[in-house]
Write a protein that holds these residues in place. Sequence first.
Motif, short mmCIF file in Angstrom:
data_model
loop_
_atom_site.label_atom_id
_atom_site.label_comp_id
_atom_site.label_asym_id
_atom_site.label_seq_id
_atom_site.Cartn_x
_atom_site.Cartn_y
_atom_site.Cartn_z
N GLU A 1 37.98 32.04 52.66
CA GLU A 1 38.12 32.89 51.37
C GLU A 1 36.74 32.90 50.65
O GLU A 1 36.63 33.94 50.09
CB GLU A 1 39.15 31.85 50.51
CG GLU A 1 40.46 31.92 50.79
CD GLU A 1 41.52 31.28 49.90
OE1 GLU A 1 40.80 30.60 48.78
OE2 GLU A 1 42.71 31.21 49.95
N ILE B 1 41.36 36.70 45.58
CA ILE B 1 42.16 36.57 46.74
C ILE B 1 43.38 36.16 46.40
O ILE B 1 43.88 35.15 45.80
CB ILE B 1 41.58 35.43 47.81
CG1 ILE B 1 39.86 35.63 47.85
CG2 ILE B 1 42.05 35.48 48.90
CD1 ILE B 1 39.50 36.82 48.86
N ARG C 1 45.57 38.04 54.35
CA ARG C 1 44.53 37.92 53.06
C ARG C 1 44.19 39.07 52.37
O ARG C 1 43.79 40.27 53.21
CB ARG C 1 43.53 37.07 53.43
CG ARG C 1 42.41 36.68 52.16
CD ARG C 1 41.08 36.12 52.55
NE ARG C 1 41.27 34.85 53.17
CZ ARG C 1 40.97 34.49 54.37
NH1 ARG C 1 40.53 35.19 55.26
NH2 ARG C 1 41.18 33.40 54.95
N ALA D 1 41.67 40.82 49.65
CA ALA D 1 40.80 40.59 48.50
C ALA D 1 40.62 41.77 47.73
O ALA D 1 40.57 43.05 48.19
CB ALA D 1 39.16 40.73 49.36
#
Length: 221
Positions: free
Chosen positions: A186, A203, A214, A216
Amino acid sequence: MLPGSVAARKGMVHMGVRAAVLRWFARYEGPGARALWALGTRMHRPVYPHVAAALELQPDDRLLDVACGQGVFLAEQGADVALVAGLDISASQVASARKHLAARLAAGTAEIAHGDAAALPWPDEHFTKVACMGSLEFMPDPVAALAEMHRVLKPAGRAAVTMGVKGEEQAEPGERDAWGLPIWGEEPARQMMREAGFSDATITYVDWRGSLARLAIGTKD
């Protein structure tokens, strides 16, 4: 040199070879290419609505999809925005994207380009939203690609980029998976967004075929 060091070096070489093979496939134009890219679209399609929601798409948006593949995300999630644009390094994928978006291309509300994510063929501040899904790991210089996404965004524009899956949070800098592709935790993911120029990077995780991808999300001052 210690035997373990030799083994580690050999392992790194093998990982590098595997990564090179995967990146070669990203440019593959031979027999079965269209079927291969169609499979890739099916694999990534479940994450499309989540990315669109994260971008908070509006009717006046100008939306860019970097590594757009067959253009399905633009056709489905960008149907109601003012302009959609896509770029891909594969000529076969670009041809498919142009077919999916033929009507919008004819109307002048779509742009599809063949090229490199690290050298986007659009001027500064051309878009309000940018997406990139399932592709950053394959790019030789991910931060350069992110910086290009930042460059083409208007002030207050937003980017949403998939960067691995949940379970990789503790990955060490420079760590790679069994295929030799980079793994980002992260904080490294946030750092990459900051290095690319994004002033704010958050995130989140979204459902993706039984895993948590994930995502971003960065904004531009």
